[in-house]
Design a protein around this motif. Structure first.
Motif, PDB file in Angstrom:
ATOM      1  N   UNK A  60      70.777 -12.356  29.156  1.00 21.22           N
ATOM      2  CA  UNK A  60      69.738 -11.525  28.556  1.00 21.22           C
ATOM      3  C   UNK A  60      70.076 -10.056  28.820  1.00 21.22           C
ATOM      4  N   UNK A  61      69.583  -9.188  27.953  1.00 21.88           N
ATOM      5  CA  UNK A  61      69.733  -7.753  28.186  1.00 21.88           C
ATOM      6  C   UNK A  61      68.974  -7.370  29.454  1.00 21.88           C
ATOM      7  N   UNK A  62      69.384  -6.300  30.112  1.00 22.49           N
ATOM      8  CA  UNK A  62      68.638  -5.841  31.281  1.00 22.49           C
ATOM      9  C   UNK A  62      67.180  -5.541  30.891  1.00 22.49           C
ATOM     10  N   UNK A  63      66.285  -5.702  31.822  1.00 20.58           N
ATOM     11  CA  UNK A  63      64.858  -5.489  31.588  1.00 20.58           C
ATOM     12  C   UNK A  63      64.525  -3.998  31.599  1.00 20.58           C
ATOM     13  N   UNK A  64      63.679  -3.579  30.662  1.00 20.12           N
ATOM     14  CA  UNK A  64      63.214  -2.187  30.642  1.00 20.12           C
ATOM     15  C   UNK A  64      62.530  -1.893  31.974  1.00 20.12           C
ATOM     16  N   UNK A  65      62.885  -0.769  32.560  1.00 19.84           N
ATOM     17  CA  UNK A  65      62.346  -0.367  33.854  1.00 19.84           C
ATOM     18  C   UNK A  65      63.234  -0.738  35.031  1.00 19.84           C
ATOM     19  N   UNK A  66      64.186  -1.657  34.802  1.00 16.67           N
ATOM     20  CA  UNK A  66      65.088  -2.071  35.885  1.00 16.67           C
ATOM     21  C   UNK A  66      66.250  -1.085  36.007  1.00 16.67           C
ATOM     22  N   UNK A  67      66.917  -1.130  37.139  1.00 16.21           N
ATOM     23  CA  UNK A  67      68.132  -0.325  37.315  1.00 16.21           C
ATOM     24  C   UNK A  67      69.217  -0.935  36.431  1.00 16.21           C
ATOM     25  N   UNK A  68      69.893  -0.094  35.684  1.00 18.19           N
ATOM     26  CA  UNK A  68      70.963  -0.579  34.799  1.00 18.19           C
ATOM     27  C   UNK A  68      72.090  -1.155  35.639  1.00 18.19           C
ATOM     28  N   UNK A  69      72.639  -2.292  35.227  1.00 19.06           N
ATOM     29  CA  UNK A  69      73.802  -2.820  35.937  1.00 19.06           C
ATOM     30  C   UNK A  69      74.958  -1.810  35.866  1.00 19.06           C
ATOM     31  N   UNK A  70      75.655  -1.661  36.976  1.00 17.92           N
ATOM     32  CA  UNK A  70      76.827  -0.799  36.949  1.00 17.92           C
ATOM     33  C   UNK A  70      77.837  -1.417  35.989  1.00 17.92           C
ATOM     34  N   UNK A  71      78.730  -0.631  35.478  1.00 18.98           N
ATOM     35  CA  UNK A  71      79.770  -1.160  34.604  1.00 18.98           C
ATOM     36  C   UNK A  71      81.061  -0.401  34.821  1.00 18.98           C
ATOM     37  N   UNK A  72      82.129  -1.059  34.450  1.00 20.30           N
ATOM     38  CA  UNK A  72      83.435  -0.434  34.361  1.00 20.30           C
ATOM     39  C   UNK A  72      83.953  -0.764  32.972  1.00 20.30           C
ATOM     40  N   UNK A  73      84.246   0.271  32.195  1.00 19.96           N
ATOM     41  CA  UNK A  73      84.785   0.123  30.855  1.00 19.96           C
ATOM     42  C   UNK A  73      86.060   0.959  30.761  1.00 19.96           C
ATOM     43  N   UNK A  74      86.815   0.781  29.700  1.00 19.79           N
ATOM     44  CA  UNK A  74      88.106   1.450  29.569  1.00 19.79           C
ATOM     45  C   UNK A  74      88.055   2.462  28.418  1.00 19.79           C
TER      46      UNK A  74
END
Length: 164
Positions: free
Chosen positions: A16-30
């Protein structure tokens, strides 16, 4: 797991997409220089994540063009176009189209699609991302999400940008 459709046929995502109000998951993209970028790279800015399956499709190309058009008017905001395309192809697309106000980032070498719940898990599209919008505030909290219910449709730009 969420269910969306492609040309009327069901597809499933890895979560599921992250929940509104939650801390965004960290990510690593290129990025286009094959360097890793993370959520912290854009610290202090609002972040519009325009998540698309591939820039090599008409709907993905259209949404990238539309966000590029609107991005220059957004204060303290970056628009990240995220797809499974290789960084070289993303840069070539943006150059060819003259898109200078969006930042193309690849899920290449990344767990982003699983972490954000957008990885398609079945059919011939498995491994690509669903079409989604996630808006993250300057505090890295999720402000808005939209999982587009039909992969071939564009997102709701106005509602997404109104969340900023």
């Amino acid at each position: 797991m969420a269910t969306i459709k492609f040309q009327g046929n069901p597809l499933h995502t890895s979560g599921e997409l992250p929940t509104v109000g939650s801390k965004a998951p960290d990510f690593t993209l290129v990025n286009g220089k094959l360097a890793d970028v993370t959520l912290a790279t854009y610290a202090g800015k609002k972040k519009v994540l325009n998540i698309v399956p591939s820039l090599d499709t008409p709907t993905c190309a259209m949404s990238t063009r539309k966000f590029n058009e609107k991005a220059s008017k957004l204060e303290n905001t970056v628009v990240l176009v995220i797809s499974a395309d290789l960084p070289f192809a993303q840069c070539r697309f943006c150059e060819t189209e003259g898109l200078k106000d969006v930042i193309p980032l690849s899920t290449f070498r990344s767990s982003f699609a699983d972490d954000y719940g957008v990885k398609l898990t079945d059919t011939f599209l498995a491994g690509l991302t669903a079409r989604a919008i996630v808006i993250i505030g300057t505090d890295d909290k999720v402000m808005y999400t939209q999982l587009v219910d039909e992969l071939a449709h564009e997102p709701d730009y106005e509602t997404a940008l109104a969340a900023l």
